[in-house]
Enzyme design. Structure first.
Site, PDB file in Angstrom:
ATOM      1  N   CYS A 123       0.821  -1.221   0.000  1.00  0.00           N
ATOM      2  CA  CYS A 123       0.000   0.000   0.000  1.00  0.00           C
ATOM      3  C   CYS A 123       0.852   1.267   0.000  1.00  0.00           C
ATOM      4  O   CYS A 123       0.320   2.378  -0.124  1.00  0.00           O
ATOM      5  CB  CYS A 123      -0.941  -0.009   1.187  1.00  0.00           C
ATOM      6  N   HIS A 258      -3.402   6.809   2.082  1.00  0.00           N
ATOM      7  CA  HIS A 258      -3.788   5.479   1.592  1.00  0.00           C
ATOM      8  C   HIS A 258      -5.189   5.174   2.107  1.00  0.00           C
ATOM      9  O   HIS A 258      -5.483   5.406   3.287  1.00  0.00           O
ATOM     10  CB  HIS A 258      -2.780   4.444   2.100  1.00  0.00           C
ATOM     11  N   ASN A 289     -10.414  -0.796  -0.405  1.00  0.00           N
ATOM     12  CA  ASN A 289      -8.967  -0.605  -0.251  1.00  0.00           C
ATOM     13  C   ASN A 289      -8.262  -1.304  -1.409  1.00  0.00           C
ATOM     14  O   ASN A 289      -8.290  -2.530  -1.515  1.00  0.00           O
ATOM     15  CB  ASN A 289      -8.546  -1.198   1.102  1.00  0.00           C
TER      16      ASN A 289
HETATM   17  N1  COA Z   1     -18.480  -8.488  10.436  1.00  0.00           N
HETATM   18  C1  COA Z   1     -19.133  -8.470  11.605  1.00  0.00           C
HETATM   19  N2  COA Z   1     -18.525  -8.670  12.791  1.00  0.00           N
HETATM   20  C2  COA Z   1     -17.203  -8.906  12.763  1.00  0.00           C
HETATM   21  C3  COA Z   1     -16.467  -8.964  11.573  1.00  0.00           C
HETATM   22  C4  COA Z   1     -17.155  -8.744  10.362  1.00  0.00           C
HETATM   23  N3  COA Z   1     -16.558  -8.751   9.168  1.00  0.00           N
HETATM   24  N4  COA Z   1     -15.185  -9.201  11.876  1.00  0.00           N
HETATM   25  C5  COA Z   1     -15.100  -9.298  13.204  1.00  0.00           C
HETATM   26  N5  COA Z   1     -16.333  -9.135  13.750  1.00  0.00           N
HETATM   27  C6  COA Z   1     -16.702  -9.142  15.164  1.00  0.00           C
HETATM   28  C7  COA Z   1     -15.879 -10.103  15.982  1.00  0.00           C
HETATM   29  O1  COA Z   1     -16.472 -11.372  16.026  1.00  0.00           O
HETATM   30  C8  COA Z   1     -15.882  -9.439  17.336  1.00  0.00           C
HETATM   31  O2  COA Z   1     -17.121  -9.693  17.976  1.00  0.00           O
HETATM   32  P1  COA Z   1     -17.220  -9.874  19.584  1.00  0.00           P
HETATM   33  O3  COA Z   1     -16.805  -8.537  20.161  1.00  0.00           O
HETATM   34  O4  COA Z   1     -18.649 -10.203  19.807  1.00  0.00           O
HETATM   35  O5  COA Z   1     -16.247 -10.963  19.913  1.00  0.00           O
HETATM   36  C9  COA Z   1     -15.860  -7.954  16.998  1.00  0.00           C
HETATM   37  O6  COA Z   1     -16.409  -7.836  15.678  1.00  0.00           O
HETATM   38  C10 COA Z   1     -14.479  -7.356  17.019  1.00  0.00           C
HETATM   39  O7  COA Z   1     -13.614  -8.203  16.246  1.00  0.00           O
HETATM   40  P2  COA Z   1     -12.156  -7.775  15.851  1.00  0.00           P
HETATM   41  O8  COA Z   1     -11.527  -8.840  15.036  1.00  0.00           O
HETATM   42  O9  COA Z   1     -11.465  -7.347  17.115  1.00  0.00           O
HETATM   43  O10 COA Z   1     -12.497  -6.560  14.890  1.00  0.00           O
HETATM   44  P3  COA Z   1     -11.875  -5.104  14.886  1.00  0.00           P
HETATM   45  O11 COA Z   1     -12.631  -4.224  15.786  1.00  0.00           O
HETATM   46  O12 COA Z   1     -10.396  -5.177  15.051  1.00  0.00           O
HETATM   47  O13 COA Z   1     -12.218  -4.682  13.401  1.00  0.00           O
HETATM   48  C11 COA Z   1     -11.062  -4.424  11.351  1.00  0.00           C
HETATM   49  C12 COA Z   1     -11.693  -5.409  12.334  1.00  0.00           C
HETATM   50  C13 COA Z   1     -10.405  -5.248  10.241  1.00  0.00           C
HETATM   51  C14 COA Z   1     -12.157  -3.557  10.771  1.00  0.00           C
HETATM   52  C15 COA Z   1     -10.039  -3.546  12.097  1.00  0.00           C
HETATM   53  O14 COA Z   1      -9.137  -4.328  12.819  1.00  0.00           O
HETATM   54  C16 COA Z   1      -9.281  -2.669  11.174  1.00  0.00           C
HETATM   55  O15 COA Z   1      -9.847  -1.794  10.560  1.00  0.00           O
HETATM   56  N6  COA Z   1      -7.947  -2.852  11.059  1.00  0.00           N
HETATM   57  C17 COA Z   1      -7.139  -2.123  10.116  1.00  0.00           C
HETATM   58  C18 COA Z   1      -7.224  -2.851   8.836  1.00  0.00           C
HETATM   59  C19 COA Z   1      -6.712  -2.054   7.706  1.00  0.00           C
HETATM   60  O16 COA Z   1      -6.892  -0.875   7.612  1.00  0.00           O
HETATM   61  N7  COA Z   1      -6.069  -2.761   6.796  1.00  0.00           N
HETATM   62  C20 COA Z   1      -5.531  -2.163   5.656  1.00  0.00           C
HETATM   63  C21 COA Z   1      -4.083  -2.154   5.779  1.00  0.00           C
HETATM   64  S1  COA Z   1      -3.354  -1.677   4.310  1.00  0.00           S
END
Ligand code: COA
Length: 333
Positions: A123, A258, A289
């Site tokens: 990225c 980004h 993305n």
């Molecule tokens: N849809 C619905 N619920 C989801 C889910 C989805 N796609 N993915 C995870 N969950 C749920 C989990 O089961 C968990 O539920 P619980 O609290 O009941 O256990 C909760 O959401 C939190 O899960 P988690 O894995 O901790 O999610 P998060 O809050 O970290 O969000 C991202 C996930 C990917 C959105 C977040 O981590 C993020 O934005 N990271 C940066 C990613 C990014 O920008 N990548 C690009 C890099 S170039």
């Protein structure tokens, strides 16, 4: 006797001359996505800011999308393909180990005088490309350079993975860069941290796949680690790029980060104390993305929406798998 070698000499400075983007035809809404991904429209919007994304069809390849974006960038710049001296193409999803996508793009564009190569900086690829192109133009290797970011990430994701299936998308963006009498590209602040290579990684590797069999390689991401790293470190990288360019947040017109996740963008804006007048690129909402393609695609949309104009000062920052990052201040084409 050691011969005296005449060094190359180039332009005093370089600048962006034109931008273009290619968005795949297929729009995948959150609603459609949730027919195979265990998620909801509300959750995806709240956690990422994405409402729909573009996914490429079989006829839309890394090469074909890069060619289309490049044609638009060349037209915007008013430069002919034969004038291009180098093509720097950032991608992590060209499905050939060799040859490069860039050489084929050069051929298809009719850029018969261009050296061409791919870079793998995920990225950050587009911002790495600006630093490389700036160097090529200023040291005299090339007068005009095409810097392309292109990805077909849907070939390398598991569309049912709740951590990645809703974020990643496909597309291409390109800029033409050329000589300038005035400074128009600030110093690039960049770096890498290979100790975090496992945070975003496509697995298995080809050799393991051949030896042990298994599933097709897909990008796996530890979302929370990426989020913490980006929010914690990238504002500081932006500040360094602004300082290096001698530009204050008040002097900025446009911020094009980004398009990783809308929440990461919002956190950077708060941390940088960007003034209200700064136009912020939010292309991710309708595009998803697209890794190396995300910054030039976001830039292209700002022009399409008449939100920016030539001569404005923009801060760019790219960050992702490696981990790698790069930021610089530029004058818009
Ligand atoms: N849809 C619905 N619920 C989801 C889910 C989805 N796609 N993915 C995870 N969950 C749920 C989990 O089961 C968990 O539920 P619980 O609290 O009941 O256990 C909760 O959401 C939190 O899960 P988690 O894995 O901790 O999610 P998060 O809050 O970290 O969000 C991202 C996930 C990917 C959105 C977040 O981590 C993020 O934005 N990271 C940066 C990613 C990014 O920008 N990548 C690009 C890099 S170039």
């Amino acid at each position: 006797m050691t011969a005296v070698i005449r060094p190359s000499t180039g332009a005093a400075y370089s600048k962006l001359l034109g931008v273009g983007g290619y968005r795949p035809k297929r729009i995948v809404t959150n609603e459609e996505l949730c027919t195979w991904l265990d998620s909801t429209d509300e959750w995806i919007r709240e956690r990422s800011g994405i409402t729909e994304r573009r996914w490429a069809g079989d006829d839309e390849t890394v090469v074909s999308m890069a060619v289309e974006a490049s044609r638009k960038a060349l037209a915007h710049a008013g430069i002919a393909a034969e004038q291009i001296g180098a093509i720097v193409l950032g991608t992590i999803t060209h499905p050939f180990q060799t040859p490069s996508a860039a050489a084929e793009v050069a051929y298809l564009l009719g850029a018969t005088n261009a050296g061409a190569f791919d870079t793998s900086a995920a990225c950050a690829g587009f911002c790495y490309g600006i630093a490389i192109a700036d160097g090529l133009i200023r040291n005299g290797t090339s007068e005009y350079v095409l810097n392309i970011g292109v990805e077909k990430l849907t070939d390398f994701i598991d569309k049912t993975d709740r951590g990645t299936g809703f974020i990643f998308a496909d597309g291409a963006g390109a800029v033409v860069m050329g000589p300038s009498a005035e400074p128009a590209i600030g110093p690039t602040i960049w770096g890498s941290d290979g100790s975090q290579r496992d945070v975003i990684i496509a697995e298995p590797d080809w050799v393991t796949l051949r030896r042990e069999g298994g599933d097709w390689p897909v990008v796996k991401m530890q979302g929370q680690r990426v989020f913490r790293w980006a929010v914690g470190e990238m504002a500081n990288v932006c500040r360094q790029a602004l300082d290096a360019a001698g530009v204050s947040p008040e002097d900025l017109d446009v911020f094009i980060p980004h398009q990783a996740n809308m929440r990461i963008t919002d956190a950077m804006i708060r941390s940088l104390h960007l003034p209200e007048h700064v136009v912020v690129a939010r292309d991710i909402a309708l595009q998803g993305n697209t890794s190396a393609a995300s910054i030039p695609l976001a830039m292209a949309r700002l022009y399409e929406n008449n939100e920016v104009h030539s001569g404005q000062t923009a801060l760019l920052v790219g960050f992702g798998a490696g981990l790698v990052y790069a930021a610089q201040v530029v004058t818009l084409p």
